[in-house]
Structures are given as C-alpha cells and as structure tokens.
Design an enzyme around this catalytic site. Structure first.
Site, mmCIF file in Angstrom:
data_model
loop_
_atom_site.group_PDB
_atom_site.id
_atom_site.type_symbol
_atom_site.label_atom_id
_atom_site.label_comp_id
_atom_site.label_asym_id
_atom_site.label_seq_id
_atom_site.Cartn_x
_atom_site.Cartn_y
_atom_site.Cartn_z
ATOM 1 N N ASP A 125 0.849 -1.196 0.000
ATOM 2 C CA ASP A 125 0.000 0.000 0.000
ATOM 3 C C ASP A 125 0.881 1.241 0.000
ATOM 4 O OD1 ASP A 125 -2.504 1.249 -0.013
ATOM 5 O OD2 ASP A 125 -2.418 1.590 2.142
ATOM 6 N N HIS A 132 -3.966 14.122 0.460
ATOM 7 C CA HIS A 132 -4.073 13.303 1.664
ATOM 8 C C HIS A 132 -2.823 13.450 2.531
ATOM 9 C CE1 HIS A 132 -4.911 9.924 4.315
ATOM 10 N NE2 HIS A 132 -3.773 9.364 3.967
ATOM 11 N N GLU A 198 -10.301 4.147 3.866
ATOM 12 C CA GLU A 198 -9.478 4.939 2.955
ATOM 13 C C GLU A 198 -9.883 4.596 1.527
ATOM 14 O OE1 GLU A 198 -5.291 4.673 3.629
ATOM 15 O OE2 GLU A 198 -5.381 5.711 5.543
ATOM 16 N N GLU A 200 -9.253 4.164 -2.150
ATOM 17 C CA GLU A 200 -8.072 3.934 -2.978
ATOM 18 C C GLU A 200 -8.450 3.178 -4.250
ATOM 19 O OE1 GLU A 200 -4.585 2.417 -1.089
ATOM 20 O OE2 GLU A 200 -5.106 3.209 0.900
ATOM 21 N N ASP A 230 -8.845 0.610 2.176
ATOM 22 C CA ASP A 230 -7.816 0.263 3.149
ATOM 23 C C ASP A 230 -8.324 0.621 4.539
ATOM 24 O OD1 ASP A 230 -5.404 -0.250 4.456
ATOM 25 O OD2 ASP A 230 -4.617 1.747 4.033
ATOM 26 N N ARG A 234 -6.993 4.127 13.350
ATOM 27 C CA ARG A 234 -6.132 5.295 13.523
ATOM 28 C C ARG A 234 -5.493 5.359 14.906
ATOM 29 N NH1 ARG A 234 -5.253 6.542 8.330
ATOM 30 N NH2 ARG A 234 -7.167 7.104 7.210
ATOM 31 N N GLN A 237 -2.711 2.883 14.956
ATOM 32 C CA GLN A 237 -1.654 3.405 14.097
ATOM 33 C C GLN A 237 -0.850 4.502 14.801
ATOM 34 O OE1 GLN A 237 -3.163 4.769 10.344
ATOM 35 N NE2 GLN A 237 -1.174 5.395 9.567
ATOM 36 N N LYS A 250 -3.288 -1.610 10.014
ATOM 37 C CA LYS A 250 -3.713 -1.831 8.635
ATOM 38 C C LYS A 250 -3.932 -3.308 8.317
ATOM 39 C CE LYS A 250 -2.932 2.521 7.156
ATOM 40 N NZ LYS A 250 -3.787 3.318 6.268
ATOM 41 N N THR A 254 -8.487 -5.401 3.961
ATOM 42 C CA THR A 254 -8.475 -4.519 2.802
ATOM 43 C C THR A 254 -9.529 -5.054 1.845
ATOM 44 O OG1 THR A 254 -6.106 -4.056 3.051
ATOM 45 C CG2 THR A 254 -7.110 -3.592 0.902
ATOM 46 N N GLU A 360 -9.564 12.751 7.587
ATOM 47 C CA GLU A 360 -9.499 14.080 6.965
ATOM 48 C C GLU A 360 -10.846 14.791 7.023
ATOM 49 O OE1 GLU A 360 -7.060 13.841 3.069
ATOM 50 O OE2 GLU A 360 -7.712 11.791 3.533
#
Length: 418
Positions: A125, A132, A198, A200, A230, A234, A237, A250, A254, A360
C-alpha cells in the site's frame, strides 16, 4: 471510442457500468455451484469457464479458466490478454454469429455471489496522494512541514497483509489493538475507537518481473484495476507507526471490488500526473499519461438507515501513478509476482468534500461529519456500511467498477478467550 453495441440489450444503456467497451473479469458462484470465472456484460455474466470447456474460447493448449481465479490468464502476458478481449468482443457484439451458442452461458448478476477475482500474491500500500499526505501532515505536524522530505521524490509505501484482502460484501470486524492516549502513562489493549476507511484504487500485477523495470515496462506489466478500501485503525496506528510505519493498524482487512477492469477499457481515460515540484530521478520519470480520469464516490449508511454521500473525488488527483509505484517497488531488484496488489494510497482532492478518509473529513475528530440521517461521524461506528464506487464517462457509455462495500461489525468480546 464510441459505444460498442452488444446483443445483450442491457449493455447498450449509456449509464450501465458494464458495456461491451468494459468487459471486466470476476469470479462468481450460482447457488451451490463451485465458483468460476466470468465476464460482466450488462446485467449478465458470461460463464467463461463453461465457454472455454465448450470450445468457444481457446487461447492456449492448456485450459486457463478451470480454476476460480484469473491468475493463469494474468501470467500469460499482454498478447494473450488482447486475444481474449478480441474473442469476447466477437462473441458478444451485435450480430455475433455464435450468439445461439453463447446465450445459454449467460447468468443474471442478481442471482450470483461474487468471490475474490484473483489470488493475491503480495500486497503493498502506498501513500501517494498529495492532498491526503498534506492533510495528514498538517494535522500531526504543521502545514509548513506537512510532507516528509522524501515525499516529492519517491512514492512511499509499506508491505501489507495479502491474507487479509477480502472481496466486497465481506463484513469487517472492529479490531482490538494496543492504544495509548496522551494522558496515559502506559498503553491498554482495547477495541479500536477510531476505525476508518481509505478510498483507494488497486493495481494488479499481471506478468511477473525479476529485477528493475522502467515506468513504461511497469505499465505493461499491470493487468487491471479494482476499487480498494484500506480499513485503518487510527488509534492503533498512532501508537505503533514510529519508526517503521503501519502494522496492525492496517492488518484487519483490505476490501476490493469484485470486478477487475482491464487497461484496454480504461485507455480512453488516460491523463497526466500533476506538474512536478522537483524533477524525478530517471527510473521514476513520467513517460506519458499514466493516470486515469475516474470519478470516485463514497457513501456511509448507519445500520438500517439510508446512505449519505460523504466524498467525491477523482483518481487523477494522485501524485504518482501505479506504473511509477511498481517501477519504484522493483528498482531494488525486488521480484514482482503475478497477483501482486498495489494500493494507490488515499485519494483526496483539495476541498473538504473531496477527502478520502474520515480522518481528513472530520479533521481528526475535531469537526464531525453530519449525515443526512441527522447523525454525526468522526470515525466509523458498528453497523456502518461503507460503499465505494467509481466510473468514467465515454462517448455514449460508462466504464464502471461496480461497488466495493463492507459493514463494520462489533469487536470480539474477548480476543484472548478460546
């Protein structure tokens, strides 16, 4: 290129995602039958496994579609890929001589269950969307130092878990992990409280490589593209990512869309990467349009309630193309395999309504997102369903990916209990 007419009537609708111009590849099962390879055409699926068995498709001396994934075709390379596309087009085109033999091999999409379209060899990834990266850097550092020093020179990435890549429709269980709040002296082991998506795109490697390859060669190695979510914890992470980057945050799952849209279908929508702030080194330099003008959307639906569109952006917002990502990956001599999956990184635009993650959209939880149901979201709650969609508009037709959706289900009561 204008719309190619098919004898499958639904494929001729200008708004349908699966016209003859598309012909995406997937794996489906009807009832209790075994999964098999299929091609979407309008509202139907052509049973390619059966078509090969009946002699309507013959590409090599050995069968390519007797296994429930597309890897055997992928490893054949561009010449065989093109031969299959030509043959499918001939079989499904308006006025096709073999319609009578092909028609019994069509199955309604509404009657099937979709499976993983290919066997994922390895998964990488990337972090290749500038908006971003700037947003995340601004949140956790400051706008003046939002991008790491290397970001404008190489596509940053990490090796993920191929074993946790799942097909659209698979439920996503909220993960447990080690969390540490700023006001705590030590971490605790809890379910993630800041679970996120996420938006993607995923590029799929077709032909393998062994050693460095150019950007153009990398593009030639790519078989096709899928939508990709993804899922990201958070809070896990934030505690684990220094100094080596994402790991358990992560690893939960996915999700990918069930249909692989091949490069020939996307060819009319190629576009250039953005203007460069610094000239890239030779092994990463652009060699033509390598991105695609694909409109992307995400909706969020709380359990039992209507969905709210929470973002709309475009794949053309990426700073690095999948070909550049693949070329960089291989530059160390790293072999790339048939079935390798490359996540683009989160695709965000310049405004709030074009951001590709809740991190975001809510700016780390400071400004919760309002849904049409009257609820608010900073991060995902149990029962929320995320749906990604993507398409490109051609001359009288639409190229679509279908959808990539998943529902968050509660964490295990006790992950250590047998």
């Amino acid at each position: 290129m204008p719309l190619l007419k098919s004898w499958v009537a639904s494929a001729n609708d200008a708004t349908h995602p699966f016209p003859l111009n598309n012909l995406p590849y997937g794996v489906f099962a009807l009832g209790d039958d075994e999964p098999r390879c299929g091609v979407a055409i309008g509202d139907m699926i052509l049973n390619v496994t059966a078509a090969e068995a009946e002699g309507l498709i013959t590409l090599t001396d050995e069968p390519l579609f007797d296994l429930p994934f597309w890897n055997p075709l992928m490893e054949q390379g561009p010449a065989v890929w093109a031969a299959l596309r030509d043959r499918l087009t001939a079989l499904l085109s308006e006025g096709a001589a073999e319609r009578e033999a092909v028609e019994p091999l069509l199955v309604p999409q509404s009657a099937v269950v979709m499976h993983m379209p290919f066997a994922v060899s390895e998964y990488t990834d990337f972090y290749a969307g500038r908006h971003h990266a700037f947003n995340v850097g601004s949140m956790f550092r400051d706008p003046e130092n939002a991008l790491p020093p290397n970001w404008l020179h190489i596509p940053i990435g990490y090796n993920g878990r191929a074993s946790s890549v799942v097909v659209s429709g698979t439920d996503i269980r909220r993960p447990w992990g080690q969390l540490k709040s700023p006001d705590q002296d030590k971490p605790t082991f809890l379910p993630s409280r800041r679970f996120d998506f996420e938006l993607e795109m995923g590029a799929i490697v077709g032909t393998p490589s062994d050693g460095p390859i150019s950007v153009q060669q990398a593009d030639d190695h790519i078989f096709g593209y899928v939508l990709l979510n993804d899922w990201s914890a958070r809070d896990i992470q934030a505690w684990e990512y220094q100094p080596l980057g994402p790991f358990q945050a992560k690893a939960t799952a996915t999700s990918i869309s069930p249909w692989i849209v091949t490069k020939p279908a996307l060819e009319p929508f190629r576009c250039d990467t953005p203007e460069r702030e610094f000239e890239l080194l030779d092994h990463l330099k652009d060699c033509g349009p390598m991105l695609y003008d694909l409109s992307l959307e995400v909706t969020l639906a709380p359990e039992g309630q209507a969905a709210t569109k929470i973002t709309r952006t475009n794949y053309s917002e990426m700073y690095y193309s999948a070909a550049q990502q693949l070329a960089h990956h291989a530059s160390s001599g790293c072999p790339m395999n048939t079935g390798d999956l490359l996540g683009s990184g989160t695709i965000s635009g310049p405004t709030r309504d074009t951001r590709g993650s809740l991190l975001e959209l809510s700016w780390g939880g400071k400004y919760p997102l309002s849904l049409e149901t009257g609820e608010a979201r900073s991060f995902l709650e149990d029962g929320d369903t995320l749906t990604l969609s993507g398409s490109a508009k051609g001359d009288g037709y639409t190229i679509g990916f279908g959808t990539c959706h998943g529902t968050v289900i509660p964490a295990l009561e006790d992950p250590l209990k047998p």
